[in-house]
Scaffold this motif. Structure first.
Motif, PDB file in Angstrom:
ATOM      1  N   THR A 109     -62.022   0.708  26.515  1.00 47.31           N
ATOM      2  CA  THR A 109     -61.418   0.102  27.698  1.00 47.31           C
ATOM      3  C   THR A 109     -62.015  -1.266  27.992  1.00 47.31           C
ATOM      4  O   THR A 109     -61.282  -2.224  28.274  1.00 47.31           O
ATOM      5  CB  THR A 109     -61.616   1.022  28.921  1.00 47.31           C
ATOM      6  OG1 THR A 109     -60.989   2.287  28.664  1.00 47.31           O
ATOM      7  CG2 THR A 109     -61.009   0.400  30.171  1.00 47.31           C
ATOM      8  N   ALA A 110     -63.339  -1.358  27.945  1.00 47.38           N
ATOM      9  CA  ALA A 110     -63.995  -2.622  28.279  1.00 47.38           C
ATOM     10  C   ALA A 110     -63.549  -3.734  27.342  1.00 47.38           C
ATOM     11  O   ALA A 110     -63.185  -4.833  27.781  1.00 47.38           O
ATOM     12  CB  ALA A 110     -65.512  -2.455  28.226  1.00 47.38           C
ATOM     13  N   LEU A 115     -60.069  -8.375  26.904  1.00 48.83           N
ATOM     14  CA  LEU A 115     -59.328  -9.295  26.028  1.00 48.83           C
ATOM     15  C   LEU A 115     -57.885  -9.462  26.505  1.00 48.83           C
ATOM     16  O   LEU A 115     -57.363 -10.583  26.553  1.00 48.83           O
ATOM     17  CB  LEU A 115     -59.363  -8.789  24.588  1.00 48.83           C
ATOM     18  CG  LEU A 115     -60.731  -8.826  23.901  1.00 48.83           C
ATOM     19  CD1 LEU A 115     -60.637  -8.244  22.496  1.00 48.83           C
ATOM     20  CD2 LEU A 115     -61.279 -10.244  23.858  1.00 48.83           C
ATOM     21  N   LEU A 116     -57.235  -8.347  26.867  1.00 45.57           N
ATOM     22  CA  LEU A 116     -55.854  -8.431  27.346  1.00 45.57           C
ATOM     23  C   LEU A 116     -55.780  -9.200  28.666  1.00 45.57           C
ATOM     24  O   LEU A 116     -54.883 -10.029  28.867  1.00 45.57           O
ATOM     25  CB  LEU A 116     -55.278  -7.029  27.537  1.00 45.57           C
ATOM     26  CG  LEU A 116     -54.827  -6.277  26.281  1.00 45.57           C
ATOM     27  CD1 LEU A 116     -54.422  -4.862  26.647  1.00 45.57           C
ATOM     28  CD2 LEU A 116     -53.694  -7.001  25.588  1.00 45.57           C
ATOM     29  N   GLY A 117     -56.720  -8.918  29.573  1.00 46.58           N
ATOM     30  CA  GLY A 117     -56.702  -9.593  30.863  1.00 46.58           C
ATOM     31  C   GLY A 117     -56.941 -11.090  30.738  1.00 46.58           C
ATOM     32  O   GLY A 117     -56.269 -11.894  31.390  1.00 46.58           O
ATOM     33  N   ILE A 118     -57.898 -11.480  29.894  1.00 46.88           N
ATOM     34  CA  ILE A 118     -58.154 -12.911  29.677  1.00 46.88           C
ATOM     35  C   ILE A 118     -56.949 -13.564  29.010  1.00 46.88           C
ATOM     36  O   ILE A 118     -56.537 -14.675  29.377  1.00 46.88           O
ATOM     37  CB  ILE A 118     -59.423 -13.098  28.818  1.00 46.88           C
ATOM     38  CG1 ILE A 118     -60.657 -12.620  29.589  1.00 46.88           C
ATOM     39  CG2 ILE A 118     -59.591 -14.555  28.413  1.00 46.88           C
ATOM     40  CD1 ILE A 118     -61.924 -12.636  28.764  1.00 46.88           C
ATOM     41  N   TRP A 119     -56.394 -12.895  28.017  1.00 43.82           N
ATOM     42  CA  TRP A 119     -55.220 -13.416  27.306  1.00 43.82           C
ATOM     43  C   TRP A 119     -54.071 -13.670  28.281  1.00 43.82           C
ATOM     44  O   TRP A 119     -53.445 -14.736  28.258  1.00 43.82           O
ATOM     45  CB  TRP A 119     -54.821 -12.419  26.233  1.00 43.82           C
ATOM     46  CG  TRP A 119     -53.790 -12.911  25.255  1.00 43.82           C
ATOM     47  CD1 TRP A 119     -53.605 -14.193  24.820  1.00 43.82           C
ATOM     48  CD2 TRP A 119     -52.806 -12.121  24.600  1.00 43.82           C
ATOM     49  NE1 TRP A 119     -52.578 -14.251  23.919  1.00 43.82           N
ATOM     50  CE2 TRP A 119     -52.067 -12.998  23.760  1.00 43.82           C
ATOM     51  CE3 TRP A 119     -52.490 -10.764  24.604  1.00 43.82           C
ATOM     52  CZ2 TRP A 119     -51.009 -12.542  22.956  1.00 43.82           C
ATOM     53  CZ3 TRP A 119     -51.449 -10.313  23.790  1.00 43.82           C
ATOM     54  CH2 TRP A 119     -50.721 -11.202  22.994  1.00 43.82           C
ATOM     55  N   ALA A 193     -54.935  -0.022  31.141  1.00 41.36           N
ATOM     56  CA  ALA A 193     -53.891  -0.600  31.994  1.00 41.36           C
ATOM     57  C   ALA A 193     -54.461  -1.067  33.329  1.00 41.36           C
ATOM     58  O   ALA A 193     -54.192  -2.186  33.783  1.00 41.36           O
ATOM     59  CB  ALA A 193     -52.782   0.431  32.214  1.00 41.36           C
ATOM     60  N   GLY A 194     -55.269  -0.213  33.967  1.00 42.68           N
ATOM     61  CA  GLY A 194     -55.812  -0.577  35.266  1.00 42.68           C
ATOM     62  C   GLY A 194     -56.806  -1.722  35.208  1.00 42.68           C
ATOM     63  O   GLY A 194     -56.749  -2.662  36.006  1.00 42.68           O
ATOM     64  N   VAL A 195     -57.728  -1.681  34.245  1.00 47.37           N
ATOM     65  CA  VAL A 195     -58.748  -2.720  34.158  1.00 47.37           C
ATOM     66  C   VAL A 195     -58.143  -4.042  33.695  1.00 47.37           C
ATOM     67  O   VAL A 195     -58.518  -5.118  34.186  1.00 47.37           O
ATOM     68  CB  VAL A 195     -59.887  -2.276  33.216  1.00 47.37           C
ATOM     69  CG1 VAL A 195     -60.940  -3.370  33.088  1.00 47.37           C
ATOM     70  CG2 VAL A 195     -60.529  -0.993  33.727  1.00 47.37           C
ATOM     71  N   ALA A 196     -57.210  -4.002  32.760  1.00 48.59           N
ATOM     72  CA  ALA A 196     -56.583  -5.236  32.274  1.00 48.59           C
ATOM     73  C   ALA A 196     -55.859  -5.964  33.404  1.00 48.59           C
ATOM     74  O   ALA A 196     -55.918  -7.202  33.504  1.00 48.59           O
ATOM     75  CB  ALA A 196     -55.606  -4.920  31.145  1.00 48.59           C
ATOM     76  N   ALA A 238     -63.639  -6.663  37.967  1.00 46.51           N
ATOM     77  CA  ALA A 238     -63.331  -5.844  36.794  1.00 46.51           C
ATOM     78  C   ALA A 238     -64.397  -4.778  36.580  1.00 46.51           C
ATOM     79  O   ALA A 238     -64.087  -3.641  36.208  1.00 46.51           O
ATOM     80  CB  ALA A 238     -63.221  -6.734  35.554  1.00 46.51           C
ATOM     81  N   LEU A 239     -65.669  -5.107  36.820  1.00 51.39           N
ATOM     82  CA  LEU A 239     -66.743  -4.125  36.689  1.00 51.39           C
ATOM     83  C   LEU A 239     -66.571  -2.995  37.691  1.00 51.39           C
ATOM     84  O   LEU A 239     -66.809  -1.825  37.374  1.00 51.39           O
ATOM     85  CB  LEU A 239     -68.093  -4.805  36.890  1.00 51.39           C
ATOM     86  CG  LEU A 239     -68.664  -5.570  35.696  1.00 51.39           C
ATOM     87  CD1 LEU A 239     -69.921  -6.318  36.107  1.00 51.39           C
ATOM     88  CD2 LEU A 239     -68.964  -4.625  34.543  1.00 51.39           C
ATOM     89  N   ALA A 240     -66.180  -3.337  38.910  1.00 47.20           N
ATOM     90  CA  ALA A 240     -65.968  -2.312  39.928  1.00 47.20           C
ATOM     91  C   ALA A 240     -64.855  -1.353  39.512  1.00 47.20           C
ATOM     92  O   ALA A 240     -64.996  -0.126  39.639  1.00 47.20           O
ATOM     93  CB  ALA A 240     -65.633  -2.966  41.266  1.00 47.20           C
ATOM     94  N   VAL A 241     -63.760  -1.891  38.994  1.00 48.03           N
ATOM     95  CA  VAL A 241     -62.651  -1.042  38.550  1.00 48.03           C
ATOM     96  C   VAL A 241     -63.057  -0.219  37.333  1.00 48.03           C
ATOM     97  O   VAL A 241     -62.717   0.969  37.227  1.00 48.03           O
ATOM     98  CB  VAL A 241     -61.415  -1.903  38.226  1.00 48.03           C
ATOM     99  CG1 VAL A 241     -60.300  -1.048  37.648  1.00 48.03           C
ATOM    100  CG2 VAL A 241     -60.930  -2.614  39.476  1.00 48.03           C
ATOM    101  N   LEU A 242     -63.815  -0.819  36.415  1.00 46.56           N
ATOM    102  CA  LEU A 242     -64.266  -0.090  35.235  1.00 46.56           C
ATOM    103  C   LEU A 242     -65.172   1.070  35.635  1.00 46.56           C
ATOM    104  O   LEU A 242     -65.084   2.162  35.057  1.00 46.56           O
ATOM    105  CB  LEU A 242     -64.997  -1.030  34.285  1.00 46.56           C
ATOM    106  CG  LEU A 242     -65.445  -0.440  32.940  1.00 46.56           C
ATOM    107  CD1 LEU A 242     -64.236   0.030  32.147  1.00 46.56           C
ATOM    108  CD2 LEU A 242     -66.229  -1.462  32.140  1.00 46.56           C
TER     109      LEU A 242
END
Length: 313
Positions: A109-110, A115-119, A193-196, A238-242
């Motif tokens: 997930t991390a 990578l997806l979120g940054i992309w 999905a949630g973290v991205a 993102a860390l909080a959600v992870l």
């Protein structure tokens, strides 16, 4: 930073005590004749009473809790009422299975979500829409349905991985990898999905900041701006959600371990809860609570390190 950590640890200890008391109280409310369950319905009543007395069930609930707490502080959670197995040893035998799933899902997930979120946050356009659609679909699909489809496709049809069973890491690395791949994949889809989505939103917000435009005006390479400045400032949410996703895996592991036949903490929880085995249930509750507190503590420390303003909370 030290005061921040001490406050979090003190709050965690208080929370453990409160939850342990509430859990023991709730478990003591239903009157289950444990002695009768152990000895059978045809056992004489005097034998049943003697068995309950031997287990300490004839004492007030508060006294039972205080005795349990005194043992738990020493690391002694007693023995199972129904199997006579040491509780700590029973959990330790199953813990590697659940940890394999949780650590595997967290790693997948991390890496994938970041990578997806940054992309999506940097490229925008079609890439952003694709990531958002994936996030919505991944979050909306029921976990059991995703798991069943994965088993049907990769285990039953393609026969790439075994459908059930578990091979310990100490026995065979390839065997272990093959038995945890599908469970990790089924648990990772919703988490990614949630973290991205969270990473994507945070990256977009940071990219709009004035200092990012200043860095661009100074001619810094875009990759350096993104990975050295944007990612660090966007990583706290993102860390909080992870961390929340990791905690949620404790519940998802119950379903996945049942479907894949994995001898982990999730399947153990279902088995012992249906029998009302309080020593094992209490140990599992404490394991879960302490695990959640430690995860949140690590997340709080990382967020406090990344964002000094969070330390005053």
């Amino acid at each position: 930073m030290l005061a921040f950590v001490v406050r979090r640890i003190a709050a965690g200890i208080f929370l453990v005590l409160v939850i342990s008391l509430l859990s023991y109280t709730l478990l003591s409310i239903p009157h289950i004749d444990v002695g009768r369950q152990l000895l059978g319905q045809s056992a004489a009543q005097d034998l049943v009473d003697a068995k309950n007395a031997a287990l300490g069930l004839d004492r007030p609930a508060l006294v039972q809790y205080l005795d349990w707490l005194a043992g738990a502080v020493r690391g002694d959670f007693g023995t199972s009422w129904f199997t006579s197995e040491n509780v700590v040893r029973a959990i330790a035998n199953r813990l590697p299975v659940t940890l394999s799933l949780m650590l595997g899902v967290t790693l997948v997930t991390a890496v994938s979500a970041v990578l997806l979120g940054i992309w999506a946050g940097v490229r925008r356009g079609a890439v952003d829409r694709f990531v958002q659609v994936f996030a919505v679909v991944g979050y909306a699909l029921p976990g059991f349905l995703v798991t069943l489809v994965i088993v049907l496709v990769f285990a039953v049809r393609l026969r790439w991985f075994p459908a059930i069973g578990y091979v310990g890491l100490g026995r065979s690395f390839t065997g272990w990898l093959s038995t945890v791949t599908l469970p990790v994949l089924s648990l990772s889809i919703g988490s990614i999905a949630g973290v991205a989505q969270q990473v994507r939103g945070s990256v977009i917000d940071v990219m709009r900041q004035d200092y990012v435009r200043t860095l661009r005006a100074r001619g810094l390479p875009p990759r350096r701006i993104v990975f050295l400045h944007v990612v660090r400032n966007a990583s706290a949410p993102a860390l909080a959600v992870l961390g929340m996703q990791f905690v949620g895996l404790l519940g998802g592991a119950v379903l996945v371990e049942q479907i894949f036949g994995l001898p982990g903490i999730g399947s153990m929880t279902v088995s012992y809860t249906t029998r009302g085995d309080i020593p094992v249930i209490m140990a599992l509750v404490m394991f879960t609570v302490i695990g959640v507190i430690l995860i949140n503590l690590v997340v709080d420390i990382l967020i406090g390190w990344l964002n000094p303003k969070a330390r005053i909370a």
